[in-house]
Design a protein around this motif. Structure first.
Motif, short mmCIF file in Angstrom:
data_model
loop_
_atom_site.label_atom_id
_atom_site.label_comp_id
_atom_site.label_asym_id
_atom_site.label_seq_id
_atom_site.Cartn_x
_atom_site.Cartn_y
_atom_site.Cartn_z
N GLY A 185 0.81 -1.21 0.00
CA GLY A 185 0.00 0.00 0.00
C GLY A 185 0.84 1.27 0.00
O GLY A 185 0.49 2.27 -0.63
N GLN A 186 1.97 1.23 0.68
CA GLN A 186 2.87 2.38 0.71
C GLN A 186 3.48 2.63 -0.67
O GLN A 186 3.75 3.77 -1.05
CB GLN A 186 3.98 2.16 1.73
N SER A 187 3.68 1.56 -1.44
CA SER A 187 4.34 1.69 -2.73
C SER A 187 3.42 2.21 -3.83
O SER A 187 3.89 2.58 -4.91
CB SER A 187 4.91 0.32 -3.16
N LEU A 188 2.12 2.27 -3.57
CA LEU A 188 1.17 2.64 -4.61
C LEU A 188 1.03 4.14 -4.82
O LEU A 188 0.43 4.58 -5.80
CB LEU A 188 -0.21 2.05 -4.29
N ALA A 189 1.55 4.95 -3.92
CA ALA A 189 1.45 6.41 -4.04
C ALA A 189 2.64 7.07 -3.37
O ALA A 189 3.20 6.54 -2.42
CB ALA A 189 0.15 6.92 -3.41
N LYS A 190 3.00 8.24 -3.86
CA LYS A 190 4.13 8.99 -3.30
C LYS A 190 3.73 9.85 -2.11
O LYS A 190 4.59 10.50 -1.51
CB LYS A 190 4.76 9.86 -4.39
N ARG A 191 2.45 9.86 -1.79
CA ARG A 191 1.97 10.65 -0.66
C ARG A 191 0.84 9.89 0.04
O ARG A 191 0.29 8.92 -0.49
CB ARG A 191 1.45 12.00 -1.13
N LEU A 192 0.50 10.34 1.24
CA LEU A 192 -0.67 9.84 1.94
C LEU A 192 -1.92 10.27 1.18
O LEU A 192 -2.13 11.47 0.97
CB LEU A 192 -0.71 10.40 3.37
N CYS A 193 -2.74 9.32 0.78
CA CYS A 193 -3.94 9.64 0.00
C CYS A 193 -5.10 9.96 0.93
O CYS A 193 -6.11 9.23 1.00
CB CYS A 193 -4.28 8.50 -0.94
N LEU A 194 -4.95 11.05 1.67
CA LEU A 194 -5.98 11.55 2.58
C LEU A 194 -6.05 13.06 2.43
O LEU A 194 -5.02 13.75 2.53
CB LEU A 194 -5.64 11.17 4.03
N HIS A 195 -7.25 13.58 2.17
CA HIS A 195 -7.43 15.00 1.84
C HIS A 195 -8.67 15.53 2.54
O HIS A 195 -9.75 14.94 2.43
CB HIS A 195 -7.55 15.15 0.33
N ALA A 196 -8.50 16.64 3.27
CA ALA A 196 -9.64 17.32 3.90
C ALA A 196 -10.38 18.10 2.83
O ALA A 196 -10.00 19.21 2.47
CB ALA A 196 -9.14 18.25 5.01
N ALA A 197 -11.46 17.52 2.30
CA ALA A 197 -12.09 18.03 1.08
C ALA A 197 -13.26 18.98 1.33
O ALA A 197 -13.54 19.84 0.49
CB ALA A 197 -12.57 16.86 0.23
N GLU A 198 -13.95 18.83 2.46
CA GLU A 198 -15.11 19.67 2.71
C GLU A 198 -15.15 20.07 4.19
O GLU A 198 -14.84 19.26 5.06
CB GLU A 198 -16.41 18.93 2.35
N LEU A 199 -15.56 21.31 4.43
CA LEU A 199 -15.68 21.79 5.81
C LEU A 199 -16.77 22.86 5.88
O LEU A 199 -16.83 23.75 5.02
CB LEU A 199 -14.36 22.38 6.30
N SER A 200 -17.61 22.75 6.89
CA SER A 200 -18.64 23.76 7.16
C SER A 200 -18.53 24.20 8.62
O SER A 200 -18.36 23.36 9.50
CB SER A 200 -20.04 23.20 6.90
N PHE A 201 -18.63 25.50 8.84
CA PHE A 201 -18.68 26.04 10.19
C PHE A 201 -19.42 27.38 10.16
O PHE A 201 -19.65 27.95 9.07
CB PHE A 201 -17.28 26.20 10.80
#
Length: 218
Positions: A185-201
């Motif tokens: 799983g680490q070899s499949l991407a050069k970065r952590l595939c986690l992104h804060a995509a939406e936020l409401s406040f």
């Protein structure tokens, strides 16, 4: 870092700044001179009024909020503490998930710091503080013939490494995660595939609900 604010700015008014944080950059300075570079450090060079509201992991990208005065900082921080914000993250995880599309599945298991293996955190059902997340499948596909799933994650609580540990706990760690993914799983991407995509406040002065969406870069 010239033009960092310009390059990363999503929204700004007299009270609030919303930033698209790059992956690989700390939200705030760490301990030691080697870890002084951070989003907060760079913003302070261009906007001295920058005040911290919340954080993202170094390797997570996406929406990060800063306040521009103490009253706004206090108001928005309380919203995060009292779980009044709405957050969605996009991720790619190892394996094909079998949950029905359009349904959110729950992960409800406490997450704590693993003192024996820093900086890791672990799922621990006996721990006193709860940790709750929901996830939804967007698509199942393949990277280099390896099965993966694109998902949406909704954290209810905000424990450190919560989403990374929860996805590992259900057997589907996040692709590119150097702490929790498998070697493959680490070899499949050069970065952590986690992104804060939406936020409401809620805006601390106007009372208007602000909704932000930040395009996922993977």
């Amino acid at each position: 870092m010239p033009n960092f604010l310009q390059d990363c700015l999503i929204y700004r008014d007299d009270d609030v700044m919303v930033i698209n944080k790059p992956a690989g950059l700390l939200s705030v300075p760490g301990k030691g001179e080697a870890l002084t570079d951070s989003v907060q450090t760079r913003l302070l060079q261009e906007e001295p009024k920058t005040l911290l509201v919340h954080r993202l992991d170094r390797d997570t990208s996406g929406i990060l909020v800063f306040a521009l005065n103490k009253a706004a900082q206090r108001h928005i921080s309380i919203q995060f503490q009292q779980r009044q914000t709405e957050k969605k993250y996009h991720a790619i995880v190892e394996g094909h998930l079998s949950v029905h599309f359009d349904d959110f599945a729950e992960i409800n298991v406490p997450v704590r710091y693993d003192e024996a293996h820093p900086p890791l955190h672990i799922a621990d059902e006996s721990h006193s503080k709860s940790a709750q997340s929901y996830y939804q499948i967007i698509e199942n596909f393949y990277i280099q013939d390896v099965p993966v799933s694109r998902i949406v994650l909704k954290p209810i609580t905000g424990r450190s490494h919560q989403l990374r540990v929860h996805t590992q706990y259900i057997g589907h760690p996040i692709v590119g995660d150097t702490l929790y993914a498998t070697t493959q799983g680490q070899s499949l991407a050069k970065r952590l595939c986690l992104h804060a995509a939406e936020l409401s406040f809620v805006h601390p002065v106007t009372g208007q609900t602000l909704n932000f969406v930040c395009q996922t870069p993977f």
